[in-house]
Design a protein around this motif. Structure first.
Motif, PDB file in Angstrom:
ATOM      1  N   ASN A 210      -6.157  -2.392  -2.033  1.00  0.00           N
ATOM      2  CA  ASN A 210      -4.877  -1.726  -1.742  1.00  0.00           C
ATOM      3  C   ASN A 210      -4.160  -2.355  -0.546  1.00  0.00           C
ATOM      4  OD1 ASN A 210      -5.460   0.151  -3.802  1.00  0.00           O
ATOM      5  ND2 ASN A 210      -6.600   1.429  -2.374  1.00  0.00           N
ATOM      6  N   THR A 211      -4.215  -3.670  -0.447  1.00  0.00           N
ATOM      7  CA  THR A 211      -3.632  -4.343   0.726  1.00  0.00           C
ATOM      8  C   THR A 211      -2.112  -4.209   0.778  1.00  0.00           C
ATOM      9  OG1 THR A 211      -3.606  -6.411  -0.553  1.00  0.00           O
ATOM     10  CG2 THR A 211      -5.485  -6.033   0.909  1.00  0.00           C
ATOM     11  N   ARG A 212      -1.463  -3.940  -0.345  1.00  0.00           N
ATOM     12  CA  ARG A 212      -0.002  -3.804  -0.356  1.00  0.00           C
ATOM     13  C   ARG A 212       0.435  -2.382  -0.015  1.00  0.00           C
ATOM     14  NH1 ARG A 212       1.765  -7.354  -5.739  1.00  0.00           N
ATOM     15  NH2 ARG A 212       0.811  -9.322  -5.061  1.00  0.00           N
ATOM     16  N   ARG A 213      -0.509  -1.520   0.208  1.00  0.00           N
ATOM     17  CA  ARG A 213      -0.188  -0.130   0.523  1.00  0.00           C
ATOM     18  C   ARG A 213      -0.565   0.148   1.972  1.00  0.00           C
ATOM     19  NH1 ARG A 213      -2.735   3.373  -4.191  1.00  0.00           N
ATOM     20  NH2 ARG A 213      -1.400   4.966  -3.251  1.00  0.00           N
ATOM     21  N   GLY A 214      -0.321   1.374   2.427  1.00  0.00           N
ATOM     22  CA  GLY A 214      -0.530   1.727   3.817  1.00  0.00           C
ATOM     23  C   GLY A 214      -1.990   1.841   4.195  1.00  0.00           C
ATOM     24  N   PRO A 215      -2.266   1.948   5.504  1.00  0.00           N
ATOM     25  CA  PRO A 215      -3.643   1.968   5.986  1.00  0.00           C
ATOM     26  C   PRO A 215      -4.428   3.207   5.551  1.00  0.00           C
ATOM     27  CG  PRO A 215      -2.113   2.484   7.762  1.00  0.00           C
ATOM     28  CD  PRO A 215      -1.281   2.024   6.605  1.00  0.00           C
ATOM     29  N   ALA A 216      -3.747   4.268   5.147  1.00  0.00           N
ATOM     30  CA  ALA A 216      -4.456   5.481   4.746  1.00  0.00           C
ATOM     31  C   ALA A 216      -5.233   5.294   3.446  1.00  0.00           C
ATOM     32  CB  ALA A 216      -3.473   6.645   4.595  1.00  0.00           C
ATOM     33  N   VAL A 217      -4.833   4.330   2.624  1.00  0.00           N
ATOM     34  CA  VAL A 217      -5.521   4.135   1.341  1.00  0.00           C
ATOM     35  C   VAL A 217      -6.173   2.763   1.229  1.00  0.00           C
ATOM     36  CG1 VAL A 217      -4.122   5.808   0.078  1.00  0.00           C
ATOM     37  CG2 VAL A 217      -3.337   3.449   0.263  1.00  0.00           C
TER      38      VAL A 217
END
Length: 622
Positions: A83-90
């Motif tokens: 999930n590198t393209r998403r935020g740090p929460a996920v």
């Protein structure tokens, strides 16, 4: 002569290992019993740990002083950040492990931990006196005694393996099944029947990798453990392929031969990890499904087909697999199978994971209706901690769901129960922006240190890291950048708007296009460790969101701090619905917050309960 210990842990899987280590490290003479010493910390399903939600659990176990994270870092073959393209929460780590190395290292840690005694033994019954556990009986009649017991029996209770029309009593991978213990537990605790499955294991020499999509590891990643300074292993690739319409045809034509669709299996399976036949039935319009080919170890050619669990007959498994690109000549080394087993209804547990009916008896892992190694380890360390607190005459440690995924996991189990194997997902957490993988040490290391599971030198390193983060955040908030021609030219180059007037480094960093490293164009950056830079960037970029979530957490904790007497007779609370009385009497929530999450309890019921508790408080003050 009978043997006596402070505590006994039954099962040396991921839950049992963490429970036993916590008990022994907290100074208690602990017996850890396993069916087979060669299968300590067995990875009976996929040889990997981590993934969305689950990676945060591993980090939390590590932050409390557990072993799973260190064991992963020492025995991995590949590490990836998802999930590198998403935020740090996920975002989440996932590692591919050498199955045997993982087992051997964990076994060595258990064997060499002072006060911990690892032994083979099949438990057939519990010794219960006056509503409290006193010990257990082993096959052959030997009795061992302890005032605290942790059951971490995994999927071994009355387990049955299904391969097509073939069904036989067995634990995972041909291990013993615990029939007598399951029958004994039925006298004391409510049991339910669940099932899980595993894919075929194949010979990787029979795979044509030229027809597969290569999936390499990510270089320069941090480990799972906060103590790991860097990973130096030369990573191996995994591979991706896809099922075909011909694969689906073969599966549909043989559905009647699967244990799942023939009616042979009665247990409920995990919704979020379905078998390949379930995928074909529930998604009839899908032309293909992903299959991941993963190595099982450095010194073996055995491979694991993630995404292809099944209970089809062996010959159909082979026919099906040979329709998949790259697997045309595949050789199955171990057939896939489904396994049914008994587990507890976790509504019989307190938030400490102690059973309501039997004092001193704690349960952790898949016996509580969960799935996954990570969920098991998280419950294991908490059961071990609370068994130790029980022995010490101290209040149990209950981590709120606002503080950790561990809190979400346990609260969901003991408050809502389960209708299928429970799997941790980020969506289950209300405050997941605050419960990130990267800040598990901030949330839980002080607790681990106060309990005695984190050593002073590790705690000192943690404090030093937090001081560096705080100092750098303060510097970014106080350092001004002027909108010179050179600065604005660089900002435009980075894809963001030029400055019309000055801005602090922190204000620049809050722009989505700018990273912490980009700030080096506008100011000299200090030489900080990667983990510190990561924390600084997240704290600055998401400060507004984090402040709003912190306010929500404060409101949540006010309800959690409104405690309910353990012996409250809910039938005395006038105005409660009958369903609320029944449900609250069964769950025995420890707080109004937990009561509000009990299925069948309405907001109106909570209002009535709050009024009643306030009236009782005033009467007590008179």
């Amino acid at each position: 002569m009978p043997e006596t210990y402070d505590a006994i842990v039954v099962g040396a899987g991921h839950a049992g290992s963490e429970a036993a280590l916590a008990l022994a490290r907290l100074g208690h003479r602990t017996l850890l019993l396993t069916l087979n010493l060669d299968n300590v910390a067995l990875l009976p399903c996929n040889p990997s740990i981590g993934g969305s939600g689950k990676a945060t659990l591993v980090r939390e176990v590590d932050a409390l002083g557990g072993e799973m994270g260190r064991n992963c870092d020492e025995t991995l073959m590949q590490m990836r950040l998802l999930n590198t393209r998403r935020g740090p929460a996920v975002q989440s780590l996932r590692c591919q492990l050498d199955r045997k190395l993982y087992q051997r290292r964990m076994k060595y840690v258990l064997e060499t931990t002072p006060g911990l005694f690892l032994k083979e033994g099949l438990v057939t019954d519990l010794i219960i006196e006056n509503g409290a556990v006193q010990g257990m009986v082993l096959r052959g009649g030997l009795k061992v005694y302890a005032p605290a017991v942790v059951l971490a029996t995994g999927t071994y209770l009355r387990s049955v393996v299904h391969i097509g029309e073939l069904h036989f009593p067995s634990g995972p991978q041909g291990q013993h099944t615990a029939v007598e213990l399951a029958e004994a537990l039925k006298k004391w605790l409510p049991l339910v029947r669940f099932k899980t499955g595993t894919p075929p294991r194949i010979n990787l020499r029979s795979v044509d990798s030229s027809r597969l999509e290569k999936l390499p590891g990510d270089p320069n990643l941090p480990g799972f453990s906060f103590e790991t300074e860097g990973l130096t292993v030369e990573q191996v690739p995994c591979w991706v392929t896809y099922t075909t319409p011909e694969t689906h045809r073969i599966i549909r034509e043989n559905l009647h031969r699967t244990a799942l669709y023939s009616g042979a299996i009665v247990g409920r399976g995990p919704r979020y990890c379905p078998s390949i036949e379930t995928k074909i039935v529930e998604f009839p319009d899908r032309e293909s499904h992903q299959i991941f080919i993963e190595p099982e170890g450095w010194q073996t050619n055995e491979g694991y087909l993630s995404g292809c669990s099944t209970s089809l007959p062996r010959e159909v498994q082979e026919e099906m697999l040979r329709t998949i690109p790259g697997l045309e000549n595949v050789e199955i080394m171990r057939p896939a199978y489904a396994i049914e087993y008994d587990c507890l209804d976790p509504l019989c547990l307190r938030p400490s994971l102690e059973t309501m009916e039997i004092r001193g008896l704690f349960c952790a892992g898949q016996i509580n209706g969960t799935s996954g190694y990570e969920e098991a380890a998280a419950q294991g360390i908490m059961a071990g901690i609370n068994a130790a607190r029980f022995l010490q005459g101290k209040k149990p440690v209950v981590i709120p769901r606002s503080q950790a995924y561990i809190g979400v996991l346990i609260d969901d189990l003991v408050t809502k129960g389960v209708t299928e194997p429970y799997r941790m997902m980020t969506a289950r957490a209300e405050y997941r922006l605050s419960l990130r993988m990267d800040n598990a040490d901030v949330r839980l290391t002080p607790l681990g240190y106060s309990l005695g599971l984190i050593k002073p030198e590790r705690y000192a390193a943690f404090r030093a890291k937090q001081e560096m983060v705080a100092e750098e955040v303060e510097r970014l908030n106080s350092t001004l950048v002027r909108g010179t021609a050179e600065v604005n030219e660089k900002l435009v180059e980075l894809g963001t708007a030029p400055l019309k007037q000055g801005a602090t480094l922190a204000e620049l960093l809050r722009r989505p296009e700018i990273t912490y490293e980009d700030l080096a164009h506008f100011n000299i950056l200090p030489d900080l460790p990667r983990a510190v830079r990561e924390q600084v960037e997240i704290q600055v970029k998401y400060q507004g969101y984090l402040n709003r979530q912190e306010a929500a957490i404060e409101r949540f904790e006010r309800m959690e701090n409104k405690l309910i007497p353990d012996n409250l007779d809910y039938s005395r609370v006038k105005g409660l619905s009958k369903e609320a009385v029944d449900r609250l009497s069964a769950v025995r929530p420890i707080s109004v917050g937990q009561a509000s999450r009990v299925s069948g309890v309405t907001p109106a019921d909570i209002s009535v309960l709050l009024i009643f508790l306030e009236q009782e408080r005033r009467r007590a003050d008179v």
